[in-house]
Design a protein around this motif. Structure first.
Motif, PDB file in Angstrom:
ATOM      1  N   LYS A   3       3.580  43.122  37.490  1.00 44.87           N
ATOM      2  CA  LYS A   3       4.324  44.721  37.189  1.00 44.87           C
ATOM      3  C   LYS A   3       4.124  44.188  38.198  1.00 44.87           C
ATOM      4  O   LYS A   3       5.137  45.351  39.018  1.00 44.87           O
ATOM      5  CB  LYS A   3       3.268  45.355  36.828  1.00 44.87           C
ATOM      6  CG  LYS A   3       3.542  44.942  34.915  1.00 44.87           C
ATOM      7  CD  LYS A   3       2.851  46.517  34.026  1.00 44.87           C
ATOM      8  CE  LYS A   3       3.726  46.025  32.307  1.00 44.87           C
ATOM      9  NZ  LYS A   3       3.380  46.748  31.588  1.00 44.87           N
ATOM     10  N   ASP A   4       3.225  44.358  39.012  1.00 50.65           N
ATOM     11  CA  ASP A   4       3.102  45.238  40.580  1.00 50.65           C
ATOM     12  C   ASP A   4       3.972  44.292  41.470  1.00 50.65           C
ATOM     13  O   ASP A   4       4.209  44.434  42.084  1.00 50.65           O
ATOM     14  CB  ASP A   4       1.691  45.288  41.330  1.00 50.65           C
ATOM     15  CG  ASP A   4       0.481  46.537  40.002  1.00 50.65           C
ATOM     16  OD1 ASP A   4       1.005  46.844  39.783  1.00 50.65           O
ATOM     17  OD2 ASP A   4      -0.452  46.281  40.685  1.00 50.65           O
ATOM     18  N   CYS A   7       6.271  42.297  40.159  1.00 53.99           N
ATOM     19  CA  CYS A   7       7.680  42.172  39.749  1.00 53.99           C
ATOM     20  C   CYS A   7       8.496  43.268  40.853  1.00 53.99           C
ATOM     21  O   CYS A   7       9.301  44.271  41.921  1.00 53.99           O
ATOM     22  CB  CYS A   7       8.643  42.433  38.778  1.00 53.99           C
ATOM     23  SG  CYS A   7       7.923  40.773  38.154  1.00 53.99           S
ATOM     24  N   ASP A   8       7.552  44.597  40.760  1.00 49.34           N
ATOM     25  CA  ASP A   8       7.842  45.818  41.321  1.00 49.34           C
ATOM     26  C   ASP A   8       8.334  45.893  43.006  1.00 49.34           C
ATOM     27  O   ASP A   8       9.412  46.392  43.423  1.00 49.34           O
ATOM     28  CB  ASP A   8       7.314  46.980  40.893  1.00 49.34           C
ATOM     29  CG  ASP A   8       7.627  48.185  41.948  1.00 49.34           C
ATOM     30  OD1 ASP A   8       8.690  49.157  41.108  1.00 49.34           O
ATOM     31  OD2 ASP A   8       7.192  49.221  41.685  1.00 49.34           O
ATOM     32  N   LYS A  13      15.900  48.884  38.050  1.00 50.10           N
ATOM     33  CA  LYS A  13      15.060  49.738  38.761  1.00 50.10           C
ATOM     34  C   LYS A  13      15.754  50.022  40.796  1.00 50.10           C
ATOM     35  O   LYS A  13      15.783  51.331  40.964  1.00 50.10           O
ATOM     36  CB  LYS A  13      13.449  49.986  38.646  1.00 50.10           C
ATOM     37  CG  LYS A  13      13.048  50.871  39.895  1.00 50.10           C
ATOM     38  CD  LYS A  13      10.657  50.993  39.740  1.00 50.10           C
ATOM     39  CE  LYS A  13      10.518  51.749  40.351  1.00 50.10           C
ATOM     40  NZ  LYS A  13       8.929  51.721  40.088  1.00 50.10           N
ATOM     41  N   ASP A  45      10.026  41.186  33.602  1.00 50.50           N
ATOM     42  CA  ASP A  45      10.352  42.486  32.804  1.00 50.50           C
ATOM     43  C   ASP A  45      11.651  42.827  33.487  1.00 50.50           C
ATOM     44  O   ASP A  45      11.165  42.908  34.433  1.00 50.50           O
ATOM     45  CB  ASP A  45       8.968  42.940  32.953  1.00 50.50           C
ATOM     46  CG  ASP A  45       9.443  44.646  32.049  1.00 50.50           C
ATOM     47  OD1 ASP A  45      10.401  44.853  32.041  1.00 50.50           O
ATOM     48  OD2 ASP A  45       8.536  45.126  31.394  1.00 50.50           O
ATOM     49  N   GLU A 100      -1.211  41.166  33.271  1.00 47.03           N
ATOM     50  CA  GLU A 100      -0.279  41.387  33.218  1.00 47.03           C
ATOM     51  C   GLU A 100       0.117  42.580  34.512  1.00 47.03           C
ATOM     52  O   GLU A 100       1.415  42.727  34.906  1.00 47.03           O
ATOM     53  CB  GLU A 100      -0.271  42.603  31.588  1.00 47.03           C
ATOM     54  CG  GLU A 100       1.446  42.862  31.535  1.00 47.03           C
ATOM     55  CD  GLU A 100       1.938  43.526  29.959  1.00 47.03           C
ATOM     56  OE1 GLU A 100       2.008  44.663  29.907  1.00 47.03           O
ATOM     57  OE2 GLU A 100       0.922  42.971  29.451  1.00 47.03           O
ATOM     58  N   LYS A 101      -1.434  43.416  34.648  1.00 42.53           N
ATOM     59  CA  LYS A 101      -1.099  44.836  36.170  1.00 42.53           C
ATOM     60  C   LYS A 101      -0.643  43.148  36.912  1.00 42.53           C
ATOM     61  O   LYS A 101       0.441  44.450  37.811  1.00 42.53           O
ATOM     62  CB  LYS A 101      -2.671  45.402  36.352  1.00 42.53           C
ATOM     63  CG  LYS A 101      -2.202  46.233  37.263  1.00 42.53           C
ATOM     64  CD  LYS A 101      -3.533  46.959  37.254  1.00 42.53           C
ATOM     65  CE  LYS A 101      -3.620  48.026  38.700  1.00 42.53           C
ATOM     66  NZ  LYS A 101      -2.743  47.748  38.859  1.00 42.53           N
ATOM     67  N   LYS A 152      13.021  45.315  33.617  1.00 44.22           N
ATOM     68  CA  LYS A 152      12.715  46.869  34.363  1.00 44.22           C
ATOM     69  C   LYS A 152      12.619  47.245  35.337  1.00 44.22           C
ATOM     70  O   LYS A 152      13.160  48.137  35.930  1.00 44.22           O
ATOM     71  CB  LYS A 152      11.834  47.893  33.149  1.00 44.22           C
ATOM     72  CG  LYS A 152      10.018  47.638  33.903  1.00 44.22           C
ATOM     73  CD  LYS A 152       9.549  48.222  33.131  1.00 44.22           C
ATOM     74  CE  LYS A 152       8.651  48.653  33.658  1.00 44.22           C
ATOM     75  NZ  LYS A 152       7.428  49.579  32.536  1.00 44.22           N
ATOM     76  N   TYR A 153      11.672  46.443  36.451  1.00 48.26           N
ATOM     77  CA  TYR A 153      11.840  46.155  37.856  1.00 48.26           C
ATOM     78  C   TYR A 153      13.136  46.029  38.317  1.00 48.26           C
ATOM     79  O   TYR A 153      13.649  46.597  39.404  1.00 48.26           O
ATOM     80  CB  TYR A 153      10.968  45.278  38.008  1.00 48.26           C
ATOM     81  CG  TYR A 153       9.456  45.426  37.755  1.00 48.26           C
ATOM     82  CD1 TYR A 153       9.120  46.785  37.621  1.00 48.26           C
ATOM     83  CD2 TYR A 153       9.069  45.435  36.114  1.00 48.26           C
ATOM     84  CE1 TYR A 153       7.913  47.724  37.268  1.00 48.26           C
ATOM     85  CE2 TYR A 153       8.024  45.653  36.031  1.00 48.26           C
ATOM     86  CZ  TYR A 153       7.183  46.957  36.535  1.00 48.26           C
ATOM     87  OH  TYR A 153       6.263  47.495  35.879  1.00 48.26           O
TER      88      TYR A 153
END
Length: 131
Positions: A75-76, A78-79, A108, A102, A71-72, A104-105
């Motif tokens: 997330k990295d 996607c950001d 953002k 996700d 997951e980390k 949220k990115y």
């Protein structure tokens, strides 16, 4: 929601493919040669897209996300991806992923979701997102 580009008579389309690794670069080069398409191929780390290209240099960014080990890593990735894609894409972004993204990115960086669809092909699920 961005619309599909329309073919324009007398206008030559310009496509650029950006790949991360040598194997995919070689594969893509062979496929492009076989299909006789005119596509420029570049190979480098996508985290430098905002340095290599100007703001809104591409009409569309279309990509498939890799499989992530955890997951980390997802997330990295996607950001970084949405930061870069928002910078270089003028009209729209399309992502195909093995897993749900996700959102949220994308939020953002002010990238609204226009379309989301799960596709099942040969007992495999793919998620298609259009921003």
């Amino acid at each position: 929601t961005p619309s599909m580009p329309k073919e324009q008579k007398g206008v030559v389309s310009s496509f650029t493919a950006i790949v991360l690794d040598n194997f995919k670069f070689k594969q893509l080069k062979e496929n492009i040669a076989f299909s006789s398409q005119k596509i420029k191929i570049l190979q480098f780390d996508f985290t430098w897209l905002d340095v290599k290209f100007q703001k809104d240099e591409f009409d569309f960014v279309i990509t498939s996300f890799p499989k992530f080990k955890d997951e980390k890593e997802a997330k990295d990735f996607c950001d970084k991806f949405f930061y870069q894609a928002e910078f270089i894409a003028k009209q729209g972004i399309c992502v195909i992923s093995f897993d749900k993204i996700d959102l949220k990115y994308s939020r953002k960086y002010g990238i609204p979701l226009g379309f989301k669809k799960e596709l099942k092909i040969d007992n495999k699920s793919y998620f298609v997102y259009v921003f």
